[in-house]
Design a protein around this motif. Structure first.
Motif, short mmCIF file in Angstrom:
data_model
loop_
_atom_site.label_atom_id
_atom_site.label_comp_id
_atom_site.label_asym_id
_atom_site.label_seq_id
_atom_site.Cartn_x
_atom_site.Cartn_y
_atom_site.Cartn_z
N ALA A 1 0.81 -1.22 0.00
CA ALA A 1 0.00 0.00 0.00
C ALA A 1 0.85 1.27 0.00
O ALA A 1 1.92 1.31 0.60
CB ALA A 1 -0.92 -0.01 1.22
N PRO A 2 0.35 2.31 -0.65
CA PRO A 2 1.03 3.60 -0.57
C PRO A 2 0.67 4.29 0.75
O PRO A 2 -0.11 3.76 1.55
CB PRO A 2 0.42 4.36 -1.75
CG PRO A 2 -0.93 3.78 -1.94
CD PRO A 2 -0.85 2.34 -1.48
N LEU A 3 1.21 5.48 0.94
CA LEU A 3 0.86 6.27 2.13
C LEU A 3 -0.65 6.44 2.18
O LEU A 3 -1.30 6.57 1.14
CB LEU A 3 1.50 7.65 2.04
CG LEU A 3 2.95 7.77 2.50
CD1 LEU A 3 3.42 9.20 2.32
CD2 LEU A 3 3.07 7.33 3.96
N GLY A 4 -1.20 6.44 3.40
CA GLY A 4 -2.64 6.63 3.50
C GLY A 4 -3.36 5.35 3.90
O GLY A 4 -4.55 5.37 4.15
N PHE A 5 -2.60 4.23 3.95
CA PHE A 5 -3.23 2.97 4.37
C PHE A 5 -2.83 2.67 5.81
O PHE A 5 -1.64 2.68 6.14
CB PHE A 5 -2.78 1.82 3.45
CG PHE A 5 -3.40 0.49 3.80
CD1 PHE A 5 -4.75 0.25 3.58
CD2 PHE A 5 -2.64 -0.53 4.35
CE1 PHE A 5 -5.33 -0.97 3.90
CE2 PHE A 5 -3.20 -1.76 4.67
CZ PHE A 5 -4.55 -1.98 4.43
N VAL A 6 -3.80 2.42 6.64
CA VAL A 6 -3.50 1.95 7.99
C VAL A 6 -4.24 0.63 8.18
O VAL A 6 -5.28 0.39 7.55
CB VAL A 6 -3.90 2.95 9.10
CG1 VAL A 6 -3.05 4.20 9.05
CG2 VAL A 6 -5.37 3.30 9.02
N ALA A 7 -3.70 -0.22 9.04
CA ALA A 7 -4.25 -1.56 9.14
C ALA A 7 -4.42 -1.98 10.59
O ALA A 7 -3.61 -1.61 11.45
CB ALA A 7 -3.33 -2.55 8.42
N THR A 8 -5.46 -2.75 10.83
CA THR A 8 -5.67 -3.33 12.16
C THR A 8 -5.89 -4.83 11.98
O THR A 8 -6.74 -5.24 11.18
CB THR A 8 -6.91 -2.71 12.84
OG1 THR A 8 -6.71 -1.31 12.96
CG2 THR A 8 -7.13 -3.31 14.24
N LEU A 9 -5.11 -5.61 12.72
CA LEU A 9 -5.29 -7.06 12.72
C LEU A 9 -6.33 -7.38 13.79
O LEU A 9 -6.09 -7.17 14.97
CB LEU A 9 -3.96 -7.74 13.05
CG LEU A 9 -3.95 -9.26 13.08
CD1 LEU A 9 -4.14 -9.83 11.68
CD2 LEU A 9 -2.65 -9.77 13.69
N ALA A 10 -7.52 -7.81 13.36
CA ALA A 10 -8.58 -8.05 14.34
C ALA A 10 -9.64 -8.97 13.75
O ALA A 10 -9.81 -9.04 12.54
CB ALA A 10 -9.23 -6.72 14.75
N ASP A 11 -10.36 -9.62 14.64
CA ASP A 11 -11.51 -10.43 14.24
C ASP A 11 -12.74 -9.55 14.33
O ASP A 11 -13.14 -9.11 15.41
CB ASP A 11 -11.62 -11.63 15.20
CG ASP A 11 -12.77 -12.56 14.81
OD1 ASP A 11 -13.63 -12.17 13.99
OD2 ASP A 11 -12.80 -13.68 15.33
N LEU A 12 -13.35 -9.29 13.18
CA LEU A 12 -14.51 -8.39 13.14
C LEU A 12 -15.68 -8.92 13.96
O LEU A 12 -16.53 -8.14 14.42
CB LEU A 12 -14.96 -8.20 11.69
CG LEU A 12 -14.05 -7.32 10.82
CD1 LEU A 12 -14.35 -7.54 9.34
CD2 LEU A 12 -14.20 -5.85 11.19
N ALA A 13 -15.72 -10.23 14.16
CA ALA A 13 -16.84 -10.81 14.90
C ALA A 13 -16.78 -10.46 16.38
O ALA A 13 -17.77 -10.60 17.10
CB ALA A 13 -16.87 -12.32 14.72
N THR A 14 -15.60 -10.02 16.85
CA THR A 14 -15.48 -9.74 18.28
C THR A 14 -15.21 -8.25 18.56
O THR A 14 -14.92 -7.89 19.69
CB THR A 14 -14.33 -10.58 18.90
OG1 THR A 14 -13.12 -10.21 18.24
CG2 THR A 14 -14.57 -12.07 18.74
N MET A 15 -15.29 -7.42 17.52
CA MET A 15 -15.04 -5.99 17.76
C MET A 15 -16.34 -5.35 18.27
O MET A 15 -17.38 -5.45 17.60
CB MET A 15 -14.61 -5.29 16.46
CG MET A 15 -13.17 -5.59 16.09
SD MET A 15 -12.67 -4.70 14.61
CE MET A 15 -12.27 -3.09 15.31
N PRO A 16 -16.29 -4.68 19.41
CA PRO A 16 -17.52 -4.11 19.96
C PRO A 16 -18.06 -2.96 19.11
O PRO A 16 -19.27 -2.75 19.04
CB PRO A 16 -17.10 -3.62 21.35
CG PRO A 16 -15.61 -3.60 21.36
CD PRO A 16 -15.12 -4.50 20.26
N ALA A 17 -17.16 -2.21 18.45
CA ALA A 17 -17.62 -1.09 17.61
C ALA A 17 -16.58 -0.87 16.53
O ALA A 17 -15.44 -1.34 16.63
CB ALA A 17 -17.77 0.17 18.46
#
Ligand SMILES: C[S@@+](CC[C@H](N)C(=O)[O-])C[C@H]1O[C@@H](n2cnc3c(N)ncnc32)[C@H](O)[C@@H]1O
Length: 213
Positions: A81-97
């Protein structure tokens, strides 16, 4: 743009190249973004990040936040990715928001969740999105086309164990109904590749939302 994946594993390089060439969703997203762009984008289940890379390189997104649970795919996204991409390693099924964004993308992701988790994720997207939610999912009510798409997805699941937790498409009307109940207006068009003829694109807009600054 596939050149951004030059450092990725050979399979990932081939996957991204073919995906960009054959899947109509990328042209559909660029057309939808238009000259105004998507603003800040939340790409849920971003995989290897080719959509984020495309939108950023085309100037169709100001910033993309990808959330993905597959560590290896997210690393490939971050490398490409170029500048402007940020990433989070997470399971969407357990994210409260979900974090807020102008546009929330759910491209080929929802059908991999259990029914209750799909509806919860849709509700969370409806809260997080300031302006637009774009979903692609296969239509469970699409008869033969639905059956063929499900068959293709099941074959891919067997070929690459772990690539899909489950194949659980809901009728598109159920998804648009939930969006309408949350105050969104949705339009639905076909966005299907040969291998997935029941794929539909849902574009939901929040009534009266201001365009991204
Ligand atoms: C078919 S791929 C689509 C990837 C990407 N959106 C695209 O258009 O190429 C589905 C993605 O959703 C991700 N995914 C599925 N369940 C997830 C979960 N519970 N949390 C986070 N990501 C998930 C998978 O790891 C995979 O990258």
């Amino acid at each position: 743009m596939a050149a951004r994946y030059a450092g990725a594993r050979p399979f990932a390089r081939g996957y991204v190249r073919h995906k960009l060439r054959l899947d109509p969703v990328h042209a559909a997203l660029l057309a939808l973004a238009g000259p105004q762009g998507f603003g800040e984008v939340l790409d849920l289940g971003c995989g290897r990040g080719q959509t984020a890379v495309l939108l950023l390189l085309a100037g169709a997104a100001r910033r993309v936040h990808g959330i993905e649970r597959n560590r290896a795919w997210l690393s490939e996204a971050l490398r490409a990715a170029p500048l402007g991409f940020v990433a989070t390693l997470a399971d969407l099924a357990t994210m409260p928001a979900l974090p807020p964004a102008d546009t929330v993308l759910l491209i080929d992701v929802l059908y991999q969740f259990e029914t209750a988790a799909q509806m919860a994720l849709l509700d969370a997207a409806a809260v997080a999105a300031r302006r637009r939610i774009v979903i692609r999912s296969m239509d469970a009510a699409a008869g033969l086309r639905g059956g063929l798409t499900r068959l293709g997805e099941t074959a891919l699941r067997h070929l690459w164990p772990g690539s899909r937790a489950r194949i659980n498409p809901l009728p598109i009307l159920r998804l648009t109904g939930a969006l309408a109940a949350a105050g969104w207006t949705a339009t639905v068009t076909r966005c299907a590749a040969t291998m997935a003829p029941a794929n539909m694109l849902i574009v939901a807009e929040r009534a009266g939302a201001a365009p991204p600054a």
